[in-house]
Design a protein around this motif. Sequence first.
Motif, PDB file in Angstrom:
ATOM      1  N   ARG A 187       0.662  -1.177   0.134  1.00 14.59           N
ATOM      2  CA  ARG A 187       0.153   0.093  -0.059  1.00 14.59           C
ATOM      3  C   ARG A 187       0.857   1.378  -0.143  1.00 14.59           C
ATOM      4  O   ARG A 187       0.425   2.415  -0.749  1.00 14.59           O
ATOM      5  CB  ARG A 187      -1.018  -0.057   1.320  1.00 14.59           C
ATOM      6  CG  ARG A 187      -2.399  -0.856   1.136  1.00 14.59           C
ATOM      7  CD  ARG A 187      -3.216  -0.529   2.108  1.00 14.59           C
ATOM      8  NE  ARG A 187      -2.467  -0.836   3.427  1.00 14.59           N
ATOM      9  CZ  ARG A 187      -2.943  -2.238   4.192  1.00 14.59           C
ATOM     10  NH1 ARG A 187      -3.734  -2.950   3.637  1.00 14.59           N
ATOM     11  NH2 ARG A 187      -2.208  -2.113   5.373  1.00 14.59           N
ATOM     12  N   ASP A 207       2.589   1.651  -3.577  1.00 20.17           N
ATOM     13  CA  ASP A 207       1.494   1.824  -4.736  1.00 20.17           C
ATOM     14  C   ASP A 207       0.856   3.200  -4.730  1.00 20.17           C
ATOM     15  O   ASP A 207       0.635   3.696  -5.828  1.00 20.17           O
ATOM     16  CB  ASP A 207       0.588   0.696  -4.571  1.00 20.17           C
ATOM     17  CG  ASP A 207       1.228  -0.577  -5.132  1.00 20.17           C
ATOM     18  OD1 ASP A 207       2.117  -0.422  -5.839  1.00 20.17           O
ATOM     19  OD2 ASP A 207       0.549  -1.770  -4.826  1.00 20.17           O
ATOM     20  N   THR A 208       0.727   3.795  -3.399  1.00 21.52           N
ATOM     21  CA  THR A 208       0.003   5.058  -3.359  1.00 21.52           C
ATOM     22  C   THR A 208       0.778   6.375  -3.025  1.00 21.52           C
ATOM     23  O   THR A 208       0.719   7.254  -3.740  1.00 21.52           O
ATOM     24  CB  THR A 208      -1.005   4.969  -2.259  1.00 21.52           C
ATOM     25  OG1 THR A 208      -0.269   4.798  -0.854  1.00 21.52           O
ATOM     26  CG2 THR A 208      -2.029   3.868  -2.509  1.00 21.52           C
ATOM     27  N   THR A 259       4.478   5.629  -5.866  1.00 28.22           N
ATOM     28  CA  THR A 259       3.937   4.963  -6.938  1.00 28.22           C
ATOM     29  C   THR A 259       5.137   4.723  -8.128  1.00 28.22           C
ATOM     30  O   THR A 259       5.797   5.584  -8.431  1.00 28.22           O
ATOM     31  CB  THR A 259       2.762   5.679  -7.836  1.00 28.22           C
ATOM     32  OG1 THR A 259       1.988   6.010  -6.812  1.00 28.22           O
ATOM     33  CG2 THR A 259       1.984   4.660  -8.931  1.00 28.22           C
ATOM     34  N   THR A 287       0.131   8.624 -12.392  1.00 28.34           N
ATOM     35  CA  THR A 287      -1.103   8.682 -11.566  1.00 28.34           C
ATOM     36  C   THR A 287      -1.919   9.842 -12.113  1.00 28.34           C
ATOM     37  O   THR A 287      -1.533  10.413 -12.831  1.00 28.34           O
ATOM     38  CB  THR A 287      -0.699   8.955 -10.052  1.00 28.34           C
ATOM     39  OG1 THR A 287      -0.004  10.180 -10.133  1.00 28.34           O
ATOM     40  CG2 THR A 287       0.132   7.839  -9.372  1.00 28.34           C
ATOM     41  N   GLN A 340      -5.759  10.829  -7.798  1.00 27.09           N
ATOM     42  CA  GLN A 340      -4.617  10.188  -6.987  1.00 27.09           C
ATOM     43  C   GLN A 340      -3.691  11.091  -6.266  1.00 27.09           C
ATOM     44  O   GLN A 340      -3.274  10.864  -5.105  1.00 27.09           O
ATOM     45  CB  GLN A 340      -4.245   8.886  -7.844  1.00 27.09           C
ATOM     46  CG  GLN A 340      -5.196   7.971  -8.121  1.00 27.09           C
ATOM     47  CD  GLN A 340      -4.441   6.959  -9.145  1.00 27.09           C
ATOM     48  OE1 GLN A 340      -3.692   7.380  -9.912  1.00 27.09           O
ATOM     49  NE2 GLN A 340      -5.037   5.674  -9.149  1.00 27.09           N
ATOM     50  N   ALA A 380      -2.434  11.404  -2.308  1.00 29.12           N
ATOM     51  CA  ALA A 380      -1.195  11.037  -1.717  1.00 29.12           C
ATOM     52  C   ALA A 380      -0.787  12.430  -1.133  1.00 29.12           C
ATOM     53  O   ALA A 380      -0.281  12.628   0.045  1.00 29.12           O
ATOM     54  CB  ALA A 380      -0.077  10.927  -2.959  1.00 29.12           C
ATOM     55  N   ALA A 427      -3.344  -2.785  -6.283  1.00 28.72           N
ATOM     56  CA  ALA A 427      -3.234  -1.287  -6.396  1.00 28.72           C
ATOM     57  C   ALA A 427      -4.614  -0.672  -6.485  1.00 28.72           C
ATOM     58  O   ALA A 427      -4.523   0.366  -5.528  1.00 28.72           O
ATOM     59  CB  ALA A 427      -2.493  -0.912  -7.728  1.00 28.72           C
ATOM     60  N   TRP A 442      -5.675   2.312  -3.511  1.00 29.05           N
ATOM     61  CA  TRP A 442      -5.775   3.553  -3.564  1.00 29.05           C
ATOM     62  C   TRP A 442      -7.465   3.861  -2.805  1.00 29.05           C
ATOM     63  O   TRP A 442      -7.713   4.926  -2.584  1.00 29.05           O
ATOM     64  CB  TRP A 442      -6.164   3.847  -5.191  1.00 29.05           C
ATOM     65  CG  TRP A 442      -4.929   4.154  -5.832  1.00 29.05           C
ATOM     66  CD1 TRP A 442      -4.133   3.298  -6.535  1.00 29.05           C
ATOM     67  CD2 TRP A 442      -4.231   5.251  -5.779  1.00 29.05           C
ATOM     68  NE1 TRP A 442      -2.787   3.931  -7.095  1.00 29.05           N
ATOM     69  CE2 TRP A 442      -2.702   5.116  -6.527  1.00 29.05           C
ATOM     70  CE3 TRP A 442      -3.981   6.540  -4.721  1.00 29.05           C
ATOM     71  CZ2 TRP A 442      -2.061   6.250  -6.341  1.00 29.05           C
ATOM     72  CZ3 TRP A 442      -3.167   7.235  -4.891  1.00 29.05           C
ATOM     73  CH2 TRP A 442      -1.965   7.341  -5.590  1.00 29.05           C
ATOM     74  N   LEU A 467      -6.533   4.641   0.626  1.00 33.72           N
ATOM     75  CA  LEU A 467      -6.168   6.106   0.858  1.00 33.72           C
ATOM     76  C   LEU A 467      -7.331   6.868   0.670  1.00 33.72           C
ATOM     77  O   LEU A 467      -7.434   8.007   1.647  1.00 33.72           O
ATOM     78  CB  LEU A 467      -5.033   6.083  -0.141  1.00 33.72           C
ATOM     79  CG  LEU A 467      -4.489   7.791  -0.162  1.00 33.72           C
ATOM     80  CD1 LEU A 467      -4.022   7.700   1.281  1.00 33.72           C
ATOM     81  CD2 LEU A 467      -3.464   7.949  -1.401  1.00 33.72           C
TER      82      LEU A 467
END
Length: 455
Positions: free
Chosen positions: A161, A164-165, A168, A375, A379, A383, A437, A441, A444
Amino acid sequence: MTTPALLARPAAEGHRSPLLERAAAAAAPELVGSVSSIVGLSVDVAGLQGAVGDLVSIDLGDGRATEAEVVAVTPEALRCMPLGPVHGLHVGMAARATGRPLTVPAGPQLLGRVLDGLGRPMDGKGSVMDHPEARRVTVDATAPSALDRARVDTPLGLGVRALDTLTTVGRGQRIGLFAGSGVGKSSLLSMVARGTEAEVSVIALIGERGREVREFLEDDLGPEGLARSVVVVATSDQPAMVRLRAAFVATRIAEQLRSEGRDVVLMMDSLTRVAMAQREIGLSVGEPPATRGYPPSTFSMLAQLLERTGTDASGSVTGIYTVLVDGDDHNEPVADATRSILDGHVVLSRDLAVAGHYPAIDVLGSVSRVANRVTTPQQRELALALRQVLAARRRAQDLLDVGAYAAGSSPLVDAAVAHSGAIDGFLTQSVDHAVPAGEAWAGLAALVQQLGVRA
């Protein structure tokens, strides 16, 4: 009836018989040199001609031989680094030039196999050259042209996690995992090996403990992960030349899979051990020590190795390299040089590891240089919102520790304090649990909504 005159008739120009070619080659005189000096890790062979990168075969007697690679050439001798133990070698041993560099197997038959640092099978499953598509390729190759590289514009899920967030990774990116010893680099790499969305994985275990190899194969990869992976192993007790070549063997296998149009993840643990092997070799052949004992060839080797991964016109190799920082100094020479070449870095914190926060990723100290290209704007906003909350909590940490922070002074700090459990729950993850993924997201987005902040 064939006459002797017909047998003696010379073959027409350009149509020499293969049988005659083989006979002529067998009858040609063989040039034999000899070992003239053995100093440290290097062996000098006199009486032969060769180029840097060629292999030399040294006769051990009783029909046995060991190979060494030419690493330097002087007017008097070829300076070689053995690809096996130097025990038993002595001055005067016969040596022969092979006239060829090191080659490794290539092809789809390598999937599910475990190879040593020279590309030879070590899993007891037989030869890797029996497959109809099997072939051998030289270890050394050139990096794709800068203008032939496809742009990195597609995200690659790694199953973690926090990566990927907040850091990335894109297909074809090269990123490093930087940490001191015992902070969790290998564990994080094993999480990526199980959770990555890549089609094929090439995993290089270089200079690591022999005890960990079987554990990694059976516990971390498992049968399903191994079936879509190629594993190259060179443990810490192997000669320096084998440890160095293992990195290039794994890279060459990944390159060959990329040329077939595949998206490959190359995971190397660790790049620092490769640099240390090059240091041993460079010092043994007489290079001057520079920064912290590393000769100049170490840093040029790192650039040549790392630039070979990435994208080309047909496929991609996403490189993930662990970097062991010396004394937790993230500005030591190898870490600094590697960080300048890679497309991003993930920093693992010893303080987080000691507190039981795994993976111990320092989100604020980690950067992906292609994150904005892979991204969406939404997204990136999510982040950034979480990063701002984490940064505010870090700035106010001293006040929080002594109880001097006044609630209401900062909405970001208030959100961080009120929802610290949810934040830590999002950033931590079990080693054996991979998160897609899309799910990361979504998690998040839910966390940012719970925090009630906006970037």
